[in-house]
Every structure is written in structure tokens, then in C-alpha cells.
Design an enzyme around this catalytic site. Structure first.
Site, PDB file in Angstrom:
ATOM      1  CD  GLN A   1      -2.997  -1.042   0.239  1.00  0.00           C
ATOM      2  OE1 GLN A   1      -3.218   0.012  -0.341  1.00  0.00           O
ATOM      3  NE2 GLN A   1      -3.706  -2.144   0.011  1.00  0.00           N
TER       4      GLN A   1
ATOM      5  CG  ASN B   1      -1.852  -4.562   4.332  1.00  0.00           C
ATOM      6  OD1 ASN B   1      -1.034  -4.001   5.025  1.00  0.00           O
ATOM      7  ND2 ASN B   1      -2.989  -3.984   3.964  1.00  0.00           N
TER       8      ASN B   1
ATOM      9  CB  CYS C   1      -7.478   0.014  -6.205  1.00  0.00           C
ATOM     10  SG  CYS C   1      -7.274  -1.245  -7.478  1.00  0.00           S
TER      11      CYS C   1
ATOM     12  CD  GLU D   1      -7.008   2.306  -3.189  1.00  0.00           C
ATOM     13  OE1 GLU D   1      -7.149   1.394  -2.356  1.00  0.00           O
ATOM     14  OE2 GLU D   1      -5.994   2.449  -3.897  1.00  0.00           O
TER      15      GLU D   1
END
Length: 362
Positions: free
Chosen positions: A186, A219, A320, A354
Site C-alpha cells: 500500500q 496485509n 482500488c 478507493e
């Protein structure tokens, strides 16, 4: 607006306009106002890539204006970049210009940094990197106190390491991540932290097991493990899977398995269309999936994956690209309703948005 210089006075209004556009775009599927997660107004980018403009025996950082790819302009400041990037940029440039070995045929420079103050500098060349270059690069590495990586065609010279380590404080826990150069991470660290917090809040009190597609280096996966009995995650990138396995060990997670499969392959596996050797130690029938998390690339979910995802009681979809998320919503809304809705401002001062939605079966 130039990416290297911004007017922070405009930020609140720009974010309000983004939220209004997003709310209007999703109005066929929800009356909810999006939960807003603003970015820091400056120094938010943890990654940066610059063309190196060679002229008159000197090299400078440069970028292109959109649509003007033959007219680079020299970068003198980069306020959107992390403070560590801004600290390293002049030091790297001074050293490169002081050394013909480091300057000659240098094509691009990349900075990868973290919120926890780690950094990796990649120098990319149109020449073979030899022992003399390596000696100069090692001297620069020692001076900077951060690793240097050299790249050229079919060549990768790792002087110390090819990754950075991130430490993210989420609630009362700190999560550790290995982030490998060249793999996806990210770009906006504070927004990344906001996205994880939001996902954890959405999954609070969950029962059963979690499936995650496109898990990257873990993540989201690793912080969400505490909310589920078992977690199975898939990722197609071998580099990301290897990093995720190390991150599992680093964070002491015991209820997570990560498998290198594409979303299309996993759809075939769960439908028993064909077996995969990579799943030989995984009993899919032993999982009681209550929730699926997807964070696909800009193309969104393919038709088969979208149909497979629609079988789950809860779908946590982070995107995204709201345009392709909306295309998927056209199908998913036939079986599910939107219960949570969020906007994550990953790239302030741009049109990029996003979004995150929680879909619950009707």
C-alpha cells in the site's frame, strides 16, 4: 495539479467532492453515506519512482506531466512523499553526481519506505553493473545507513537486502510486515492503517472461517485472523506468498494458511473442477467459511470468481477501482445488500478513489 507540489488548503473540499461523487455512483445500491478516511495532507506516499534526467554531465530527478511523456520536468521538491524520502533524495542525488560510476547511464531511482522509518533505495541502469559499481554503491549505502539495490537488464544486485520492514500499530497490537521490492504494498501508510482498522471493525464478532483472495503479503489477513476460527488466503505472486509466510511467523499467527493460487484457480478448486497439488495439504471441506475478503486489481472480479463469492454470507470487498466494483455489485446485489460503505483517500489531490463495502446476504 502537479504530483510533487500540492495546495493543502484545497484538501477538505476535494475530499468532500470525492465523497459526493462516490455516494452518487453507489446510490442504486445503498443510501449510506460513505465513512470517510482522509489521508495526511502531505508526506503520505511511502513509495516514489523518478526518472533520472541526464543533461550536461549532471543527473536530476524528473517526472512527466500527464500526456507529455517526451517532456520531463526536474523535481526540486516532493511534498507528497514521505519525510524519509524527502530526506534521502538530496543525499542520493549529491552522491550520484559526485561519482561517474553511479551517475553514468542511471535511468531511474526508486524509494521504498515505511511508517516505522525503514527505507530501500533502488538504482536502475542501462548498463551492466560490475564490481567497481558495487564498491561505489556500498560506500553510498554505508553513508546513508539504508540498503542500496542495483538493477539492470537481467541483473539484480542485492548489497544487503531487497526489502523493508514495516511496523503497524493497530489498536493495542503491533503487526510486523516484510515488504519486498517490486511486489505490491500500500503506497499510503496511514490509509493502509485506516483500511486495516476498518476491516477489523467490520469483522468484529464474526463466527466461522475467513477466505481471502488476493492477499498479497498478508496485509489484511494477519490482523483479521483474531476474528475468525480459521483463515485461508490465496495469492498468485510467489514473492508475495513467500513474504506472507515470513509475516505469519513474525506475528505468531497459528490459524492461517496461505496458498499460491489465482482467484480463478481457487474457484476451480472449491468447485472441484480439478485438483491442485498446491492444495494437497489443505482440506477445503474442513472450512466453515462465513466471510470472504477480496481486494482485487483494478479489473475487479472476473465473472466466475464473482459468482463464487456470491455464495458467502458476508463479502468484504475493498477496491482500488469503484467502476469495476460497481460492475461486480450489479451481480452481487441480487443476493446481498450493502451494510457498510467506506471511502479511503489513498491518493489525495487526484481523482483516484478507493472504496470498501460490506455485503450481507439478503
Amino acid at each position: 495539479m502537479a504530483l510533487h507540489r500540492v495546495n493543502t488548503d484545497d484538501y477538505s473540499e476535494q475530499l468532500r467532492q470525492k465523497a459526493e461523487r462516490l455516494r452518487a455512483a453507489y446510490s442504486d445500491y445503498t443510501d449510506l453515506e460513505p465513512e470517510l478516511f482522509p489521508s495526511p495532507p502531505i508526506h503520505y506516499r511511502l513509495r516514489a519512482e523518478f526518472k533520472m534526467w541526464q543533461e550536461g554531465g549532471r543527473v536530476d530527478y524528473a517526472m512527466y506531466r500527464q500526456g507529455e511523456y517526451k517532456k520531463p520536468f526536474v523535481i526540486k521538491e516532493f511534498t507528497v512523499g514521505a519525510e524519509l524520502i524527502n530526506d534521502l533524495m538530496p543525499k542520493v542525488l549529491e552522491a550520484v553526481n559526485a561519482s561517474e560510476l553511479l551517475r553514468k547511464r542511471l535511468f531511474s531511482t526508486e524509494f521504498l519506505t515505511t511508517l516505522s522509518n525503514d527505507a530501500l533505495i533502488t538504482l536502475i541502469y542501462h548498463k551492466k553493473l560490475d564490481e567497481a559499481w558495487e564498491a561505489e554503491a556500498r560506500a553510498l549505502q554505508d553513508k546513508l545507513g539504508f540498503p542500496i539495490l542495483g538493477r539492470s537488464r537481467k541483473q539484480k544486485v542485492v548489497l544487503e537486502r531487497d526489502y523493508v520492514t514495516e511496523q503497524l500499530q493497530i489498536g493495542d497490537r503491533t503487526y510486523s510486515y516484510k515488504q519486498v521490492e517490486g511486489s505490491f504494498t500500500q503506497p499510503n501508510g496511514e490509509i493502509c492503517r485506516s483500511m486495516i482498522r476498518w476491516a477489523k471493525d467490520v469483522c468484529e464478532g464474526s463466527e466461522g472461517d475467513l477466505l481471502e483472495l488476493y492477499c498479497g503479503n498478508g496485509n489484511f489477513t494477519i490482523p483479521l485472523c483474531e476474528h475468525f476460527d480459521k483463515v485461508l488466503a490465496t495469492e498468485i505472486s510467489k514473492v508475495s506468498v513467500n513474504a506472507a509466510q515470513e509475516n505469519i511467523r513474525a506475528n505468531g499467527v497459528s490459524n492461517l494458511n496461505i496458498v499460491r493460487l489465482s482467484s480463478e484457480e481457487f474457484t476451480q478448486a472449491i468447485d472441484k473442477v480439478r485438483p491442485f497439488r498446491r492444495l494437497k495439504d489443505i482440506d477445503l471441506d474442513s472450512y466453515d467459511f462465513s466471510t470472504v475478503l477480496v481486494d482485487p486489481p483494478r479489473a475487479g472480479l472476473d465473472a466466475d470468481t464473482c459468482a463464487m463469492v456470491a455464495r458467502f454470507p458476508r463479502i468484504l470487498y475493498i477496491s482500488c477501482n469503484p467502476e469495476t466494483q460497481l460492475e461486480n455489485l450489479e451481480e452481487l446485489s441480487k443476493t446481498h445488500r450493502v451494510e457498510r460503505f467506506a471511502l479511503f483517500d489513498q491518493f489525495p489531490y487526484t481523482d483516484h478513489t478507493e472504496s470498501g463495502i460490506l455485503l450481507v446476504r439478503k
